[in-house]
Every structure is written in structure tokens, then in C-alpha cells.
Design a protein around this motif. Sequence first.
Motif, PDB file in Angstrom:
ATOM      1  N   LEU A  96      -9.316  24.830 -23.363  1.00 29.87           N
ATOM      2  CA  LEU A  96      -9.951  23.752 -24.092  1.00 29.87           C
ATOM      3  C   LEU A  96     -11.087  24.168 -25.196  1.00 29.87           C
ATOM      4  CD1 LEU A  96      -9.793  20.411 -23.725  1.00 29.87           C
ATOM      5  CD2 LEU A  96     -11.840  20.579 -22.012  1.00 29.87           C
ATOM      6  N   ASN A  97     -11.640  25.215 -25.094  1.00 28.07           N
ATOM      7  CA  ASN A  97     -12.665  25.600 -25.713  1.00 28.07           C
ATOM      8  C   ASN A  97     -12.033  26.032 -27.114  1.00 28.07           C
ATOM      9  OD1 ASN A  97     -14.949  26.631 -27.000  1.00 28.07           O
ATOM     10  ND2 ASN A  97     -14.837  28.396 -26.074  1.00 28.07           N
ATOM     11  N   ARG A  98     -10.815  26.896 -26.852  1.00 25.72           N
ATOM     12  CA  ARG A  98      -9.998  27.096 -28.283  1.00 25.72           C
ATOM     13  C   ARG A  98      -9.458  25.952 -28.971  1.00 25.72           C
ATOM     14  NH1 ARG A  98      -6.514  30.014 -25.143  1.00 25.72           N
ATOM     15  NH2 ARG A  98      -4.739  28.538 -25.656  1.00 25.72           N
ATOM     16  N   VAL A  99      -8.886  24.906 -28.126  1.00 29.55           N
ATOM     17  CA  VAL A  99      -8.207  23.847 -28.808  1.00 29.55           C
ATOM     18  C   VAL A  99      -9.196  22.726 -29.207  1.00 29.55           C
ATOM     19  CG1 VAL A  99      -6.355  22.003 -28.289  1.00 29.55           C
ATOM     20  CG2 VAL A  99      -6.053  24.574 -27.391  1.00 29.55           C
ATOM     21  N   GLU A 100      -9.954  22.157 -28.451  1.00 26.18           N
ATOM     22  CA  GLU A 100     -10.807  21.192 -28.873  1.00 26.18           C
ATOM     23  C   GLU A 100     -12.351  21.473 -28.374  1.00 26.18           C
ATOM     24  OE1 GLU A 100     -10.057  17.094 -29.080  1.00 26.18           O
ATOM     25  OE2 GLU A 100      -7.713  17.733 -28.817  1.00 26.18           O
ATOM     26  N   HIS A 101     -12.997  22.217 -29.195  1.00 32.96           N
ATOM     27  CA  HIS A 101     -14.576  22.552 -28.674  1.00 32.96           C
ATOM     28  C   HIS A 101     -15.289  21.604 -28.300  1.00 32.96           C
ATOM     29  CE1 HIS A 101     -17.892  25.187 -28.257  1.00 32.96           C
ATOM     30  NE2 HIS A 101     -18.416  24.455 -28.891  1.00 32.96           N
ATOM     31  N   ASP A 102     -15.273  20.299 -28.937  1.00 29.04           N
ATOM     32  CA  ASP A 102     -15.862  19.187 -28.610  1.00 29.04           C
ATOM     33  C   ASP A 102     -15.910  18.662 -27.310  1.00 29.04           C
ATOM     34  OD1 ASP A 102     -17.023  19.167 -31.210  1.00 29.04           O
ATOM     35  OD2 ASP A 102     -15.592  17.730 -32.136  1.00 29.04           O
ATOM     36  N   ARG A 103     -14.476  18.594 -26.900  1.00 31.38           N
ATOM     37  CA  ARG A 103     -14.224  18.205 -25.452  1.00 31.38           C
ATOM     38  C   ARG A 103     -14.746  19.261 -24.435  1.00 31.38           C
ATOM     39  NH1 ARG A 103      -7.854  17.053 -25.868  1.00 31.38           N
ATOM     40  NH2 ARG A 103      -7.904  16.884 -23.520  1.00 31.38           N
ATOM     41  N   TYR A 104     -14.436  20.494 -24.903  1.00 31.46           N
ATOM     42  CA  TYR A 104     -15.050  21.529 -23.883  1.00 31.46           C
ATOM     43  C   TYR A 104     -16.626  21.243 -23.716  1.00 31.46           C
ATOM     44  CZ  TYR A 104     -16.938  26.110 -22.831  1.00 31.46           C
ATOM     45  OH  TYR A 104     -17.546  27.114 -22.209  1.00 31.46           O
ATOM     46  N   VAL A 105     -17.194  21.068 -24.638  1.00 34.95           N
ATOM     47  CA  VAL A 105     -18.874  20.842 -24.649  1.00 34.95           C
ATOM     48  C   VAL A 105     -18.924  19.822 -23.760  1.00 34.95           C
ATOM     49  CG1 VAL A 105     -20.957  20.362 -25.831  1.00 34.95           C
ATOM     50  CG2 VAL A 105     -19.304  22.163 -26.897  1.00 34.95           C
ATOM     51  N   ALA A 106     -18.282  18.493 -24.174  1.00 36.45           N
ATOM     52  CA  ALA A 106     -18.558  17.244 -23.128  1.00 36.45           C
ATOM     53  C   ALA A 106     -18.231  17.806 -21.785  1.00 36.45           C
ATOM     54  CB  ALA A 106     -17.764  16.309 -23.765  1.00 36.45           C
ATOM     55  N   ILE A 107     -16.969  18.252 -21.502  1.00 38.31           N
ATOM     56  CA  ILE A 107     -16.951  18.409 -19.828  1.00 38.31           C
ATOM     57  C   ILE A 107     -17.741  19.527 -19.217  1.00 38.31           C
ATOM     58  CG2 ILE A 107     -15.055  20.140 -20.307  1.00 38.31           C
ATOM     59  CD1 ILE A 107     -14.852  17.420 -17.929  1.00 38.31           C
ATOM     60  N   THR A 108     -18.245  20.543 -19.888  1.00 41.28           N
ATOM     61  CA  THR A 108     -19.379  21.361 -19.453  1.00 41.28           C
ATOM     62  C   THR A 108     -20.699  20.549 -19.097  1.00 41.28           C
ATOM     63  OG1 THR A 108     -19.727  22.168 -21.519  1.00 41.28           O
ATOM     64  CG2 THR A 108     -18.089  23.514 -20.256  1.00 41.28           C
ATOM     65  N   ASP A 109     -20.864  19.765 -19.850  1.00 43.85           N
ATOM     66  CA  ASP A 109     -22.065  19.111 -19.938  1.00 43.85           C
ATOM     67  C   ASP A 109     -22.209  18.045 -18.708  1.00 43.85           C
ATOM     68  OD1 ASP A 109     -23.267  20.517 -22.022  1.00 43.85           O
ATOM     69  OD2 ASP A 109     -23.221  18.766 -23.308  1.00 43.85           O
ATOM     70  N   LYS A 110     -21.031  17.358 -18.787  1.00 40.27           N
ATOM     71  CA  LYS A 110     -20.769  16.436 -17.608  1.00 40.27           C
ATOM     72  C   LYS A 110     -20.800  17.028 -16.506  1.00 40.27           C
ATOM     73  CE  LYS A 110     -17.992  12.221 -17.142  1.00 40.27           C
ATOM     74  NZ  LYS A 110     -16.830  11.420 -17.742  1.00 40.27           N
ATOM     75  N   LEU A 111     -20.166  18.148 -15.923  1.00 42.22           N
ATOM     76  CA  LEU A 111     -20.041  18.749 -14.655  1.00 42.22           C
ATOM     77  C   LEU A 111     -21.148  19.664 -14.661  1.00 42.22           C
ATOM     78  CD1 LEU A 111     -16.191  19.359 -14.671  1.00 42.22           C
ATOM     79  CD2 LEU A 111     -17.646  17.476 -13.619  1.00 42.22           C
ATOM     80  N   GLY A 112     -21.815  20.015 -15.680  1.00 48.70           N
ATOM     81  CA  GLY A 112     -22.956  20.868 -15.321  1.00 48.70           C
ATOM     82  C   GLY A 112     -22.674  22.536 -15.217  1.00 48.70           C
ATOM     83  N   LEU A 113     -21.605  22.808 -16.014  1.00 49.56           N
ATOM     84  CA  LEU A 113     -21.042  24.243 -15.884  1.00 49.56           C
ATOM     85  C   LEU A 113     -21.749  25.147 -17.048  1.00 49.56           C
ATOM     86  CD1 LEU A 113     -17.173  23.427 -15.564  1.00 49.56           C
ATOM     87  CD2 LEU A 113     -18.627  24.051 -13.658  1.00 49.56           C
ATOM     88  N   ARG A 114     -21.796  26.158 -16.623  1.00 45.38           N
ATOM     89  CA  ARG A 114     -22.380  27.114 -17.696  1.00 45.38           C
ATOM     90  C   ARG A 114     -21.194  27.412 -18.846  1.00 45.38           C
ATOM     91  NH1 ARG A 114     -23.942  32.380 -15.020  1.00 45.38           N
ATOM     92  NH2 ARG A 114     -22.367  31.802 -13.667  1.00 45.38           N
ATOM     93  N   ARG A 115     -21.884  27.806 -20.115  1.00 47.07           N
ATOM     94  CA  ARG A 115     -20.899  28.107 -21.039  1.00 47.07           C
ATOM     95  C   ARG A 115     -20.753  29.363 -21.160  1.00 47.07           C
ATOM     96  NH1 ARG A 115     -22.607  24.003 -25.559  1.00 47.07           N
ATOM     97  NH2 ARG A 115     -23.353  22.451 -23.902  1.00 47.07           N
TER      98      ARG A 115
END
Length: 88
Positions: free
Chosen positions: A69-88
Motif C-alpha cells: 500500500l505504501n508503494r502503490v498509494e502512499h495517501d491510503r497507507y498514511v490514512a490506514i496507519t493513522d486510523k489503526l494507530g500503527l507505526r510507520r
Amino acid sequence: MLTKEERNAIVAEHRTHDGDSGSPEVQIALLTHDIKKLTEHMKVHRKDFHSRRGLLLKVSRRSKLLRYLNRVEHDRYVAITDKLGLRR
């Protein structure tokens, strides 16, 4: 491990459109929920090596999906990591 109601609630919260049950966001959310449950199980049952292997496989699968997801669409990656509280 997930009941049908829990799974449907997670899918409904993270889907990108109606009928979506397989997008990376949904898969990552489901894996994150499973990982949290298995982590709590492992705190109590430290010598349960079969569950430990399952936990490591789920963590690895989630990591691969996040990298994709980070490679294909970085915006979606940032959104899901923020929503789930995951480290990047």
C-alpha cells in the motif's frame, strides 16, 4: 477467532466502497485485530509456540500488505496507519 459480527463491523468501517471485503485496508484492519487478540493470548500463555507461529505469520502478512500500500498509494497507507494507530 473473529465472530461474524466483529468481522462485519471491521469490514464496514474500513471498506472503500459498498461490497468491498478484500481491499488492502480491510485486510490490514482484520489482521491488526487478530494480532491484538493473539498478543493478549501470548502474554498469558508464553509457551504456546503454535500460536506464536500464527502470530508471526499474521504480522508478516500485514507488513507485506502495508509495504504494498505504501508503494502503490502512499495517501491510503498514511490514512490506514493513522486510523489503526500503527507505526510507520
